[in-house]
Design an enzyme around this catalytic site. Structure first.
Site, mmCIF file in Angstrom:
data_model
loop_
_atom_site.group_PDB
_atom_site.id
_atom_site.type_symbol
_atom_site.label_atom_id
_atom_site.label_comp_id
_atom_site.label_asym_id
_atom_site.label_seq_id
_atom_site.Cartn_x
_atom_site.Cartn_y
_atom_site.Cartn_z
ATOM 1 N N ASP A 173 39.416 47.485 46.068
ATOM 2 C CA ASP A 173 38.688 47.742 44.713
ATOM 3 C C ASP A 173 39.528 49.011 43.882
ATOM 4 O OD1 ASP A 173 37.037 48.250 42.395
ATOM 5 O OD2 ASP A 173 35.451 47.989 43.797
ATOM 6 N N LYS A 228 42.614 42.815 29.596
ATOM 7 C CA LYS A 228 41.692 41.893 29.235
ATOM 8 C C LYS A 228 40.243 42.429 28.801
ATOM 9 C CE LYS A 228 40.420 38.401 31.883
ATOM 10 N NZ LYS A 228 40.715 36.884 32.604
#
EC number: 2.1.1.166
Length: 203
Positions: free
Chosen positions: A85, A148
């Protein structure tokens, strides 16, 4: 590639061209329009699995590439891959060790959506802020960010944060994005950086 292309058409083209996902064409489109990645840039790709953006990046730059994702990435030659992560400080330390100088950060990551619009939008904005903070801590001055996002509540607040850190910020839709989607990309160029951070000023 026109917006009239269906998802199936683009998927079949991606398979023919050897890309791992149709999202490859989004990065191709963005770079053709905005020249975000230069020939010697070192690039970190956040949310990189299955690796289609890394495949495209290999054709755009001779610099070092690093892909990070929660899921394992099938190896690509001369590409560093890290499973974990990117919001985890331990993973961030691994990325910094592997990539002491970064010119561009790209992020095509998106959280798993539940269908609850307000909840999903909040999670998207949270992930975007994490990616922005990561890029701000890693990019050299003058570096670029492609991220994004999805237009909705709190998007303008996110955009204001990006504009505090980059001289040029655009919000664009890729020609490869499905019709009707709120998906967009923030293209931020020329990172302002910290004048006191010598590491970020190195060429």
């Amino acid at each position: 590639m026109g917006s009239q292309w269906t998802k199936d058409n683009v998927y079949r083209k991606a398979m023919r061209d050897g890309y791992r996902a149709r999202s490859a064409y989004k990065l191709i489109d963005i770079n053709e329009r905005f020249n975000v990645i230069r020939q010697t840039d070192n690039v970190v790709d956040l949310g990189a699995a299955p690796g289609s953006w890394l495949q495209v990046l290999k054709t755009m730059t001779e610099g070092q590439l690093c892909g990070v994702d929660l899921n394992p990435i099938i190896p690509l030659e001369n590409v560093i891959t890290i499973t974990g992560d990117f919001t985890d400080p331990a993973i961030q330390a691994k990325i910094r060790e592997a990539m002491p100088l970064v010119n561009v950060v790209v992020c095509d990551a998106s959280p798993h959506l539940s269908g609850a619009k307000a909840y999903d939008q909040a999670r998207v904005m949270g992930l975007n802020e994490e990616a922005l903070n990561f890029a701000s801590n890693l990019l050299k001055q003058g570096g670029n960010l492609v991220m994004k996002s999805f237009q909705g509540s709190d998007f303008n607040e996110l955009l204001a944060l990006v504009k505090e850190k980059f001289y040029s910020v655009r919000v664009i839709r890729s020609t490869a994005t499905r019709r009707g989607s709120t998906e967009c990309y923030i293209v931020a160029k020329n990172f302002i950086g910290d004048a006191d951070d010598d590491r970020k000023k190195r060429e």
